[in-house]
Design an enzyme around this catalytic site. Structure first.
Site, PDB file in Angstrom:
ATOM      1  N   HIS A  54      43.805  69.098 113.106  1.00 42.20           N
ATOM      2  CA  HIS A  54      45.194  69.486 113.356  1.00 42.20           C
ATOM      3  C   HIS A  54      45.732  70.242 112.141  1.00 42.20           C
ATOM      4  O   HIS A  54      45.239  70.069 111.024  1.00 42.20           O
ATOM      5  CB  HIS A  54      46.050  68.252 113.607  1.00 42.20           C
ATOM      6  CG  HIS A  54      45.792  67.601 114.925  1.00 42.20           C
ATOM      7  ND1 HIS A  54      46.675  66.710 115.492  1.00 42.20           N
ATOM      8  CD2 HIS A  54      44.745  67.700 115.791  1.00 42.20           C
ATOM      9  CE1 HIS A  54      46.193  66.293 116.650  1.00 42.20           C
ATOM     10  NE2 HIS A  54      45.019  66.862 116.845  1.00 42.20           N
ATOM     11  N   GLU A  71      48.346  69.832 110.319  1.00 42.21           N
ATOM     12  CA  GLU A  71      48.788  68.985 109.214  1.00 42.21           C
ATOM     13  C   GLU A  71      47.614  68.478 108.387  1.00 42.21           C
ATOM     14  O   GLU A  71      47.673  68.464 107.156  1.00 42.21           O
ATOM     15  CB  GLU A  71      49.584  67.779 109.737  1.00 42.21           C
ATOM     16  CG  GLU A  71      50.816  68.147 110.521  1.00 42.21           C
ATOM     17  CD  GLU A  71      50.602  68.232 112.031  1.00 42.21           C
ATOM     18  OE1 GLU A  71      51.532  67.872 112.765  1.00 42.21           O
ATOM     19  OE2 GLU A  71      49.507  68.654 112.463  1.00 42.21           O
ATOM     20  N   CYS A 131      51.786  64.333 115.343  1.00 45.12           N
ATOM     21  CA  CYS A 131      51.305  63.284 116.246  1.00 45.12           C
ATOM     22  C   CYS A 131      51.122  61.991 115.450  1.00 45.12           C
ATOM     23  O   CYS A 131      51.288  61.960 114.223  1.00 45.12           O
ATOM     24  CB  CYS A 131      49.989  63.716 116.901  1.00 45.12           C
ATOM     25  SG  CYS A 131      48.567  63.730 115.771  1.00 45.12           S
ATOM     26  N   CYS A 168      48.447  62.340 112.663  1.00 45.30           N
ATOM     27  CA  CYS A 168      48.923  63.123 111.514  1.00 45.30           C
ATOM     28  C   CYS A 168      50.006  62.380 110.742  1.00 45.30           C
ATOM     29  O   CYS A 168      50.036  62.433 109.513  1.00 45.30           O
ATOM     30  CB  CYS A 168      49.415  64.486 111.978  1.00 45.30           C
ATOM     31  SG  CYS A 168      48.064  65.549 112.567  1.00 45.30           S
TER      32      CYS A 168
END
Length: 150
Positions: free
Chosen positions: A53, A55, A83, A86
């Site tokens: 992801h 992040e 999410c 993360c």
């Protein structure tokens, strides 16, 4: 120009890269003392990695830059609410504050589905707030998924 505008625009630039690569268009930058020290955009498809992801990639880049996994005092600008995965990584990396452009009603780990940063008893508290460019981030996501469906 306001610092939030400058850095969220950079996160949007990263999101556009993801869009152009066929990835879910989310971008992130880690900022320390007014300087970007880590950048990332979603790469789950290209890397065949569910953890790739924006992040996570930005946090990893910032940690490598500092040669330290502790990102104390850093801010994370991200185009979409992190999410749950993360959000956990943000807590573990000791990021001071998260600024997100738009909520993520299906998987959001900050305000939408879970409230990871509000859990009492964690060894680190992360400040968070909604930042600028909510419409731009939401439009990029909607356009991406509309094109995927057609």
């Amino acid at each position: 120009m306001n610092e939030d505008l400058i850095f969220m625009k950079q996160a949007l630039f990263e999101a556009q890269k993801a869009y152009d690569e066929g990835e879910v268009p989310i971008g992130a930058v880690v900022v320390l003392n007014g300087k970007i020290i880590g950048r990332g955009h979603n790469r789950t498809e290209s890397l065949h990695d569910a953890t790739a992801h924006a992040e996570i990639i930005a946090i990893s880049a910032a940690s490598n830059y500092l040669k330290n996994w502790r990102l104390s005092g850093a801010k994370l600008y991200v185009t979409v609410e992190p999410c749950i995965m993360c959000a956990g990584a943000i807590v573990l990396s000791r990021i001071e504050e998260v600024i997100y452009a738009t909520e993520e009603p299906k998987f959001g780990g900050v305000v939408s589905k879970a409230h990871i940063f509000d859990i009492r008893g964690l060894n680190h508290h992360v400040k968070y707030r909604k930042g600028p460019f909510s419409d731009e981030a939401a439009i990029l996501l909607k356009d991406f998924f509309r094109k995927k469906r057609t």
